[in-house]
Structures are given as structure tokens and as C-alpha cells.
Design a protein around this motif. Sequence first.
Motif, short mmCIF file in Angstrom:
data_model
loop_
_atom_site.label_atom_id
_atom_site.label_comp_id
_atom_site.label_asym_id
_atom_site.label_seq_id
_atom_site.Cartn_x
_atom_site.Cartn_y
_atom_site.Cartn_z
N ASP A 1 28.96 22.90 43.43
CA ASP A 1 29.50 23.01 42.07
C ASP A 1 30.93 22.47 42.07
N TRP A 2 31.27 21.67 41.07
CA TRP A 2 32.61 21.08 41.03
C TRP A 2 33.69 22.13 40.85
N ARG A 3 33.31 23.31 40.36
CA ARG A 3 34.30 24.39 40.23
C ARG A 3 34.55 25.11 41.56
N PRO B 1 34.20 23.58 45.07
CA PRO B 1 33.90 22.64 46.16
C PRO B 1 34.41 23.17 47.49
N VAL C 1 32.22 12.77 45.73
CA VAL C 1 32.39 13.27 44.37
C VAL C 1 31.83 12.19 43.44
N CYS D 1 35.87 16.86 35.51
CA CYS D 1 35.23 17.66 36.57
C CYS D 1 35.57 17.11 37.94
N ARG E 1 39.02 18.13 39.05
CA ARG E 1 39.03 19.53 39.48
C ARG E 1 38.44 19.66 40.88
N ALA E 2 37.34 18.94 41.12
CA ALA E 2 36.70 19.02 42.43
C ALA E 2 37.62 18.50 43.53
N VAL F 1 29.42 16.50 45.45
CA VAL F 1 29.86 17.27 44.29
C VAL F 1 29.53 16.44 43.05
N CYS G 1 29.29 15.28 39.26
CA CYS G 1 30.09 15.48 38.04
C CYS G 1 29.44 14.70 36.90
#
Length: 348
Positions: free
Chosen positions: A24-26, A28, A36, A43, A46-47, A149, A151
Motif C-alpha cells: 500500500d502506498w500509505r 510502504p 513505485v 500517491c 507519499r510512497a 508500490v 499508484c
Amino acid sequence: MPARRTSARTSRGAGGRAAIPQLDWRAPQPAPIVLVSGPEDVCAERAIAGVRDYLRAEDPSLEVSDLRADDYEAGTLMAMSSPSLFGEPRLVRVAGVEKATDAFLTEALAYLGHPQEGATVLLRHTGASVRGKKLLDAIRAGTGGGVEVPCPAVKRDGDRVDFAAGEFHAARKKIAPAALRALVAAFTDDLTELAAACQQLIADVPGDITTEVITRYYGGRVETSAFTVADTAIAGRYGDALIALRHALASGADPVPLVAAVAMKLRTMARVAGKRGSSAAIAADVGMKDWQVDRARRDLNGWNEQSLGRAIQATARADADVKGASRDAVFALERMITVIATRAPFGG
């Protein structure tokens, strides 16, 4: 250094072979190779920041280096990933892999066979081209001990609602459903702005987030959205719909676009009502996008043929009234909202 965990779902590739973990990119986590992928930059950013923060929490002496795969000088990847004099952990962030030079692709593929100890190489590929497919296929096959990851693009209304809801859930912050819808409606065109708004509310508001909070922070944007009025009325939230209408009028909204927004949503509902099959099949049949079909199906919850017909008639009458057939445009709007939100004849 503590052992790195990569607890995530692991998909299965062709022939039953285990593919690399999909994170999940939230949330990683690092690995020798972190891919990514996907077009959603919010997203992805954030990752990438999450991987950096994870590594820095493990060891504050982390060395961070950046390079571009589309403007690459031979030998740079190995130089940046090689152990330093004091053995600090390294994070090498590589941008532009979808436009990578031949030199980078050749060296990156070779690197997968012999990743450097203590180094995390993070590759950003937007999916804008098939450039680098051989490299991505090798990573996804497990060469180099990587993780991915994803996105994916956040375009549909439902995806934006899910995105915003996820922001608050991750922060363990409660937001009222009506407040969530109002916030998303205020930032329909820019996911970056929506993400920033969510983070501002999370940081600034001590308690639960209500519609009043959204109005206080983003009232100018919320009030100008005719679709906020339409959404609350169609959802059957009579009190919220009248409040939204009054806010819109107080901020100078024109009654004609307000009625047009309601009419457009009702027409979409009418086109979808009674149809069976997948969203994609219905969308192809009626000439709509599949996300519009999904939204219309949600909007139709609690409606029937009679109530939908009354709402359409009330909206047609309001359209005529606000264009000059009546001297009291506000009353015409309130009557329309009443019929729609209560799903009953006016005064019934």
C-alpha cells in the motif's frame, strides 16, 4: 539494522509463481529494490517519502541520492549504491524510468543480479510508456528481491471519496459522511489540493470533522458547488440539502446552474434505472462512463419509478420558474429540493 518486514499481499504470477509483494502506498516498506509504479503522482510522492522515513527511522545516518534515468551517466547507479567509507545505509531514488536511457536500463538490469548490501534502490515508473518493460518484468519476477508500490490513477468520484476517507482513516480521525462528500465535491479537479486539504484538517481540527468544519475551512469552494446541493437532496438528506442551498445562494450562486446540476444528475439516474448487467456493459449501452453508472446506481438507492418521475417533473418546473416563469426563484428552488429530498409530492 533490524530485519526489514514486507508484510503485504503477494499476488501470483503466471504458472503459479509467487510475484513480488504489492505494498500500500500509505504504508510502504524498504527492500533492495522498490518499484513505485503508476500515474498518480500524489500517491507516489507519499510512497517515496514513506520509504525514506522508514529507512531514516532505522538509521538517521541514511544517505539519500537522486538520479534521473532519462539523463543518465554510465556508472552512476553503482557509484551511488556502493558502500561508503563508514558504511551508512543508502537510498537511491531514480526518477523517469519510463523514459530511461539504454545505458541506465542495461546497468539497472545488471544491478538486479547483484544488489548492494545496505542499499535501497527506488525506481519511479509512471506507466506513461512501455519503456523499461524488460526491467519491470525482471523486478516483478522477483529478481533482486524487490517490492512494488502501485499508484493507480484516482479519477472516479468513488476513487476520490475512497482516497479522502483513507487519509482520515490512516490518521485515526473521524469525518462525517456528509462532510466527506462536501470536501471531495470542493476539490473535484485536483487530487493534490484534496490531499492537502485532508492533511490540513487532520492537523488543525482536534475532534471529529463535521460539515460545519468543512464549511468553515472551505466554505467558499463548497458553497459554489451546485453538485453539493444536488447530492444532498438526492441522498434524501432534507435538512442538509436546504442548508447547502441557502449557503449556495448566500454566496451568490445563480439559481439556473443549481437547477441544471440537479437535472443532470436526475437524467443520469433515469438512464441507469432498471438496467441490469455490469457497469461497463450499461455504460456502453447508454453512452456513459462506467464510473458514472456506478455513481448513478448509488444515487438510486431508495428511489422508485414514481418518486424519480416526481423529482424530474419538479426540476422541470423549477427550471422554468428560475428562468422567469415565477417571481420567487428561491421558493421554486426550495420546492424542488423538498420534492427531491423527501421523495414525496410537495406538501404531501
